[in-house]
Scaffold this motif. Structure first.
Motif, mmCIF file in Angstrom:
data_model
loop_
_atom_site.group_PDB
_atom_site.id
_atom_site.type_symbol
_atom_site.label_atom_id
_atom_site.label_comp_id
_atom_site.label_asym_id
_atom_site.label_seq_id
_atom_site.Cartn_x
_atom_site.Cartn_y
_atom_site.Cartn_z
ATOM 1 N N PRO A 1 -0.131 56.000 9.666
ATOM 2 C CA PRO A 1 -1.483 55.760 10.188
ATOM 3 C C PRO A 1 -1.507 55.801 11.713
ATOM 4 O O PRO A 1 -0.472 55.872 12.369
ATOM 5 N N PHE A 2 -2.708 55.725 12.270
ATOM 6 C CA PHE A 2 -2.873 55.726 13.720
ATOM 7 C C PHE A 2 -2.163 54.541 14.367
ATOM 8 O O PHE A 2 -1.735 54.616 15.517
ATOM 9 N N LEU B 1 -1.775 60.792 0.992
ATOM 10 C CA LEU B 1 -2.679 60.278 -0.032
ATOM 11 C C LEU B 1 -2.003 59.194 -0.873
ATOM 12 O O LEU B 1 -2.653 58.250 -1.329
ATOM 13 N N TYR B 2 -0.682 59.298 -1.040
ATOM 14 C CA TYR B 2 0.036 58.337 -1.871
ATOM 15 C C TYR B 2 0.036 56.918 -1.282
ATOM 16 O O TYR B 2 0.312 55.945 -1.994
ATOM 17 N N LYS B 3 -0.279 56.789 -0.017
ATOM 18 C CA LYS B 3 -0.325 55.463 0.602
ATOM 19 C C LYS B 3 -1.714 54.836 0.571
ATOM 20 O O LYS B 3 -1.852 53.623 0.777
ATOM 21 N N VAL B 4 -2.716 55.648 0.324
ATOM 22 C CA VAL B 4 -4.086 55.154 0.365
ATOM 23 C C VAL B 4 -4.299 54.073 -0.697
ATOM 24 O O VAL B 4 -4.013 54.270 -1.875
ATOM 25 N N LYS C 1 2.861 45.776 4.423
ATOM 26 C CA LYS C 1 2.899 44.850 5.546
ATOM 27 C C LYS C 1 2.951 45.577 6.886
ATOM 28 O O LYS C 1 2.367 45.120 7.873
ATOM 29 N N ILE C 2 3.657 46.696 6.922
ATOM 30 C CA ILE C 2 3.811 47.394 8.200
ATOM 31 C C ILE C 2 2.706 48.425 8.429
ATOM 32 O O ILE C 2 2.531 48.888 9.550
ATOM 33 N N GLU C 3 1.972 48.800 7.376
ATOM 34 C CA GLU C 3 0.871 49.746 7.516
ATOM 35 C C GLU C 3 -0.354 49.236 6.757
ATOM 36 O O GLU C 3 -0.797 49.834 5.765
ATOM 37 N N PRO C 4 -0.934 48.115 7.184
ATOM 38 C CA PRO C 4 -2.052 47.514 6.455
ATOM 39 C C PRO C 4 -3.315 48.355 6.447
ATOM 40 O O PRO C 4 -4.207 48.135 5.619
ATOM 41 N N ASP C 5 -3.403 49.337 7.348
ATOM 42 C CA ASP C 5 -4.611 50.153 7.460
ATOM 43 C C ASP C 5 -4.967 50.878 6.160
ATOM 44 O O ASP C 5 -6.128 51.197 5.925
ATOM 45 N N GLY D 1 -8.779 52.134 2.158
ATOM 46 C CA GLY D 1 -8.097 53.174 2.927
ATOM 47 C C GLY D 1 -9.015 54.252 3.461
ATOM 48 O O GLY D 1 -8.555 55.169 4.163
ATOM 49 N N VAL D 2 -10.320 54.156 3.191
ATOM 50 C CA VAL D 2 -11.247 55.210 3.601
ATOM 51 C C VAL D 2 -11.346 55.347 5.128
ATOM 52 O O VAL D 2 -11.317 56.473 5.647
ATOM 53 N N PRO D 3 -11.458 54.245 5.909
ATOM 54 C CA PRO D 3 -11.542 54.421 7.369
ATOM 55 C C PRO D 3 -10.336 55.156 7.956
ATOM 56 O O PRO D 3 -10.502 56.022 8.830
ATOM 57 N N GLU D 4 -9.127 54.820 7.481
ATOM 58 C CA GLU D 4 -7.937 55.502 7.996
ATOM 59 C C GLU D 4 -7.950 56.974 7.606
ATOM 60 O O GLU D 4 -7.658 57.855 8.424
#
Length: 433
Positions: free
Chosen positions: A337-338, A369-372, A377-381, A387-390
């Protein structure tokens, strides 16, 4: 003609390689290449619409075919597998996907009736068993009918996903089949790395063999493209590739084994690129490498990141391939993520856009896509509002930065996961018709 080109031509012209593992050893068949086109075709125009692709994995039946179909009767298995695929294509079309990256060589087996590789056990549960239809041809027919493009996705060096005795026994049983597994045909090519059976990339004949597999598909099928994934040299600390003897034999003149390994990967990419264009100039050739070429801490030309680098980890000088014009496209896997400081999405995407800017290579960004929707903990976005905003930020950047020609999502089955429900609806509203 250089000695290496002569060797490749001789091999592809039909050399028969034998092993002494039985009284009547099986043959290793190599697809002959057609003659070089006398008048090269004009460059294929760039697609009017941006890439909106997705990877469809068959290794371990991750996306397809359905696990339940494997033990069904022959007729039911074919029906289930084909319906599952057409259902997926219908959904992809509705979401707005325009290109499917279909994994046709997940390991040392094939999803088409190959003269070089045995049938994949993902289809029937047994290596070498004829599934009763041609999955690659079926995919091409059905996808093209829906206006979708198809790129044949190859994993070049992987033979198996594990080293279990049952897996090796299954490969050994192909000794009487035609074609037999490379595991029994060429034991001198076989190594272990990352707890998998792999081929040694430093052996010239291995690279020739892989090239011939690509040639077989491009010659026989109307694929829109060919793609290699990021599995070139793959190692883990506890399971490294032992290529000391290969380096001793072929590494003369290189300052280090690392430089020699990168040269081996370079040679494969050159061979395959040249072969694809020789057979069908309008078929695209691309690679989907790890997102980081090199970190700036190791190389001033690298990105401002601190992630695992393809140059140093997979011995793949991906930036060089773009600069040399060996690829029609490159699709780096920018799966962060950003907010991920070690490898920010925007930092990497813009770095790659600068790399392709002075070249004719198109850039597609691989998106996770698999993370959405998955808690992290390290990529809460990825979990904020499903997950739509990210996802929106990433797609917005891909569409706004000059040099980025589209997006490829990893991977298809995650469109069906509950946690991605909101994201799929968003994609359909953004991309769908």
């Amino acid at each position: 003609m250089t000695p290496r080109v002569k060797r490749v031509s001789a091999l592809i012209a039909g050399a028969v390689l034998l092993v002494g593992c039985s009284s009547t050893p099986p043959r290793s068949l190599v697809t002959p290449l057609p003659p070089v086109a006398k008048h090269p075709l004009p460059e294929k125009p760039r697609h009017a619409e941006p890439m909106r692709g997705i990877w469809l994995a068959t290794v371990s039946r991750l996306d397809w075919p359905p696990v339940s179909s494997v033990n069904a009767s022959r007729a039911d298995r074919i029906s289930q597998q084909q319906k599952a695929l057409t259902d997926k294509l219908d959904k992809l079309k509705s979401v707005g996907i325009n290109t499917v990256f279909f994994q046709v060589k997940p390991d040392g087996t094939a999803l088409w009736p190959s003269q070089i590789l045995p049938w994949s056990d993902t289809l029937t549960g047994r290596v070498g068993d004829d599934p009763g239809y041609d999955p690659l041809q079926f995919m091409l027919d059905e996808a093209h009918k829906r206006g979708l493009r198809v790129h044949a996705w190859f994993n070049p060096y992987r033979v198996t996903t594990n080293t279990k005795p049952a897996t090796l026994a299954a490969l050994s049983r192909t000794v009487s089949q035609h074609p037999a597994s490379v595991y029994v045909l060429h034991r001198d090519w076989i190594r272990t790395a990352s707890d998998r059976i792999v081929l040694d990339p430093g052996i010239p004949e291995v690279r020739d063999w892989i090239t011939s597999i690509v040639a077989e598909v491009v010659t026989r099928y109307p694929v829109d493209g060919v793609q290699f994934d990021d599995y070139f040299y793959t190692e883990t600390p506890g399971s490294t590739l032992d290529d000391r003897q290969t380096f001793s034999r072929y590494g003369a003149g290189f300052a280090s084994k690392a430089d020699w390994r990168r040269d081996n990967t370079q040679r494969l990419i050159e061979q395959v690129s040249r072969t694809v264009k020789q057979i069908k100039p309008d078929v695209e050739f691309g690679v989907s490498p790890a997102g980081v070429w090199r970190n700036r801490s190791h190389d001033p030309a690298g990105s401002d990141t601190s992630g695992a680098a393809a140059y140093d980890e997979a011995y793949a000088d991906t930036r060089r391939w773009v600069q040399q014009g060996l690829l029609d496209y490159i699709a780096p896997q920018v799966y962060w993520p950003f907010s991920r400081t070690a490898a920010r999405y925007d930092v990497l995407a813009k770095w790659w856009a600068d790399v392709v800017k002075p070249t004719r290579t198109r850039l597609y960004i691989g998106v996770a896509l698999y993370k959405v929707g998955e808690a992290s903990k390290i990529e809460p976005d990825w979990t904020i509002q499903g997950g739509v905003p990210e996802l929106k930020k990433q797609l917005d950047l891909n569409e706004s930065v000059t040099g980025i020609s589209g997006t490829i999502l990893f991977r298809e089955d995650y469109l069906n996961r509950p946690q991605a429900h909101d994201a799929v609806n968003y994609l359909r509203s953004r991309w769908g018709s």
